[in-house]
Design an enzyme around this catalytic site. Sequence first.
Site, short mmCIF file in Angstrom:
data_model
loop_
_atom_site.label_atom_id
_atom_site.label_comp_id
_atom_site.label_asym_id
_atom_site.label_seq_id
_atom_site.Cartn_x
_atom_site.Cartn_y
_atom_site.Cartn_z
CG ASP A 1 -1.94 1.21 1.08
OD1 ASP A 1 -2.73 1.07 0.34
OD2 ASP A 1 -1.90 1.79 2.17
CD GLU B 1 -2.34 2.53 -3.39
OE1 GLU B 1 -3.42 3.26 -3.63
OE2 GLU B 1 -1.85 2.87 -2.31
#
Length: 614
Positions: A329, A358
């Site tokens: 993330d 990400e």
Amino acid sequence: MHRLTLIFLLIFPLTIFSQEVALSRIEPPFWWTGFKNNNLQLLVYGKNISTASISVDHPGFVIKKINKVANPNYLFLDITINAAASQVTTTILFKSKDKIVGKYLYELKARKQGSADRKGFSASDVIYLLMPDRFSNGDKSNDDVAGMAEVVNRNNPDGRHGGDIKGIANHLDYIKEFGVTAVWINPLLENNQPKYSYHGYSITDYYKVDPRYGTNEDYQKLGEAIHQRGMKLVMDMVFNHCGSEHWWMKDLPSPDWVNEWPVFTRTNYRAGTSTDPYASAADSKQFVCGWFDNTMPDLNQRNPFVKNYLIQNSIWWIEYAGLDGIRQDTHPYSFKEMTAEWGKQITTEYPNFNMVGECWMNNPASVAYWQKNALNKDHYNSWLPSVFDFPLYDALNKAFNEPEGWNTGILRLYDVLSQDFSYADPSNIVVFADNHDVNRYLDTQKNDIRKLKMAMAFVLTTRGIPELYYGTEVLMTSGDYNGDGNKRKDFPGGWFGDDRNAFIPEGRTNNENDMYNYLHKLLEWRKKQDVIHTGKFLHFIPRDGIYTYFRYNEKEAVMVIMNNNEETKTIETGRYDEVLKKYKSGTDIITGTPVEDLAKLIVPGKTAMIVELK
Ligand code: CA
């Protein structure tokens, strides 16, 4: 009383001797032998534990250094695991004034055979992304768990809905049958936050699956069940931030464990500051050190203990749950020296593993910076093998919705792909039309199923690793745009008493079955197409709303023609001769019909035609 003791008592206040010393936890809770790196750093937590004396009773488990930090309730033990040690259990004994105050049976397990050789997800896979709270509730008894702050409320789009690991396990056959080959599950670790905890990105315990999803053992078994079906498991990890209710937030090891500000300071979310040659120090600092949210404290990965903690945590889960990949993330939001070290250490232990970060930026150059082996001017190497193709996602959202122009319409897809020179490895990029953080693709296309099919055809035939968001196959939509909760609705039929079950054909509408069947056919076909997994890519400049590209290798070729016009077009294929001259005919893999004349192709409006060439 001895005279010396008396002096001692006079110098030191009596309270220090009556202080309670206790052991509460050790992390990682266990480890393995046989890693290339034979060092391990244990976080030890407990009341005044730093005042205790420590001993171990196995020669294969050596305490090299005892690190004390600002808070006396923590110790960080540098352990060296003797190469000769295999499957060791040692007792770590904590003593205070000769009294045992803590005893921990530390286990070093033997690694599973072949563990280091596991092969991560790749372009031969299709990843199915699902949110565990929203996919299926297989166990009503864990909807509310004592000690967990937020209770289930399915009427609240931003509340917990009760989905769990059992629910996923119950539908693995559905997922397998659908035709995807890997499952990325949004974070499953404990999020014991008072509200808005269902999404999983506010972790309150890095070593524990949230009991509302199940246990660590349930997750491990889910991994086995996924592997039994020949699929791969991708774990969603978060190390930029933890949850504000994380156990350590009440008693931080040191003031620099998290990035503190005089007043609450949010990150500016400008990931471009990491690569911007003109970025101000203030902006860069706010990006990396600002908090993602007031409930998401920003971890300071420059603290060496934080760094080791997070790296070991990843390795622990890879080994424990048999992971095939990690999705990281908010990747650029962490200190990039640390994330590079993370990538390097994981790659050292698992050379064929895959991790995707990400890195949410909308131009290829910015995203490409973050892929391993990028030729960056600052010589930064992320050691992150894969990134998400946000630029292509952005283009896909616009391409079918706007008039064709010099730089609008379907040209957007061509334009993004033409910038692949930026990437160290364009074949190892995850391609998607939507995910849990953005509007569902169908919403962005005003429910035009033709456009969804075009997007799916593109995602499944372009270069890279496709990701499909759960429910796309049954035309799930947000309905409205009020909040993230509606991008993550419950899969129909995933809950006891749902009025229909979209996991089975009888529970779907005709349109839903049509979409499911379209994707199913494409997925099954894609599984066997080496040319799509590893073939080269070649495309022609879009003209009159027609975009044509080829995937090819020495033996075979696939042609994709996308007609972005409303009306049917007859396409003279002479322009594509440099590829087509080798072929005489083909098969339209969607309709299954032969294509006898490659010279002239009729493609209906808002359709992608996929032709396997012969
Ligand atoms: Ca449940």
